[in-house]
Design an enzyme around this catalytic site. Sequence first.
Site, PDB file in Angstrom:
ATOM      1  N   LEU A  83       0.073  -1.859   3.917  1.00  0.00           N
ATOM      2  CA  LEU A  83       0.017  -2.020   2.469  1.00  0.00           C
ATOM      3  C   LEU A  83      -1.059  -1.068   1.962  1.00  0.00           C
ATOM      4  CD1 LEU A  83       0.094  -5.908   1.883  1.00  0.00           C
ATOM      5  CD2 LEU A  83       1.978  -4.288   1.603  1.00  0.00           C
ATOM      6  N   ASP A  84      -0.849  -0.513   0.775  1.00  0.00           N
ATOM      7  CA  ASP A  84      -1.860   0.343   0.185  1.00  0.00           C
ATOM      8  C   ASP A  84      -3.178  -0.418   0.042  1.00  0.00           C
ATOM      9  OD1 ASP A  84      -0.022   2.402  -0.100  1.00  0.00           O
ATOM     10  OD2 ASP A  84       0.568   1.739  -2.111  1.00  0.00           O
TER      11      ASP A  84
END
Length: 296
Positions: free
Chosen positions: A136-137
Amino acid sequence: MKSNLYNACNDYVHYTVNNDAPLLEYLIENLNDSRTKIKAILQGRGIKVNGKVVTQYNFPLKVGMKISVSQRKENNTFKSKYIKIIYEDRWIIVIEKNCGILSMAAGHSSLNVKTVLDDYLHKSRQNCSVHVVHRLDRDTSGLMIYAKDYETEQILEHNWHNIVYDRRYVAVVSGEIVEDGGTISSWLKDNKAYITYSSQIDNGGKFAVTHFNVLARTTEYSLVEFKLETGRKNQIRVHSADIGHPVCGDIKYGNGDNPLQRLCLHAYMLCFYHPITGECMEFETPIPVSFRKIFK
């Protein structure tokens, strides 16, 4: 295979076994919890049989044995303001990460989920480290899986699209989306500056499909559930911008609209078949309170 609740003190509830049975089977029948939660309690060393901690699912129970079940809500061996362990067994860890922390090390940054989890595994005397399965960013919050050995990581990596059968995100996006839902599809390709571009014709990139459903709206913002059919880099952020409603707080693909001073994107649902046991594993976290407050 019923049992008697015979005492409750400190942080444990105690049972006496009335029928022979494997431990997990007994717990599922007698505890008012999901199979997933019970397995997490087992793996988190929250079950005692005759006073001794047992983590073995098929441990053979005999009539008269005493079972103690921990009532503590949190894993006392792990505390982090950035990460919450949702589920753990001998093969995988499912966590919920806050925004602001990387999934794995990048450059000189030391704050990342992998380092935090490796430190936890070392301190809890587990002879392993975590392996990154997906990302995930930094500024996206929500659910993630990490493998605890290389073999499990390889199974997840090479069979990801068959193993993971439902991934959903929730986002606050800019503007009022009039439609109740729909599907966005395009080809996504990075340029040399690592900006992902979307095209309605094949641009040599990867085809991406995102389904969306509007959960709430005002004249200024919409609360949207996104369901991934494919999992491409920046897919939701680019597709949300494609329909003229970028994710709020997105400095890369957004329009400057940032009511919460964060990227308003949260991975709230993750459903997959366990890479080793094949069991259906379904996890869901609440929509962030800050997201919901906008629509009250």
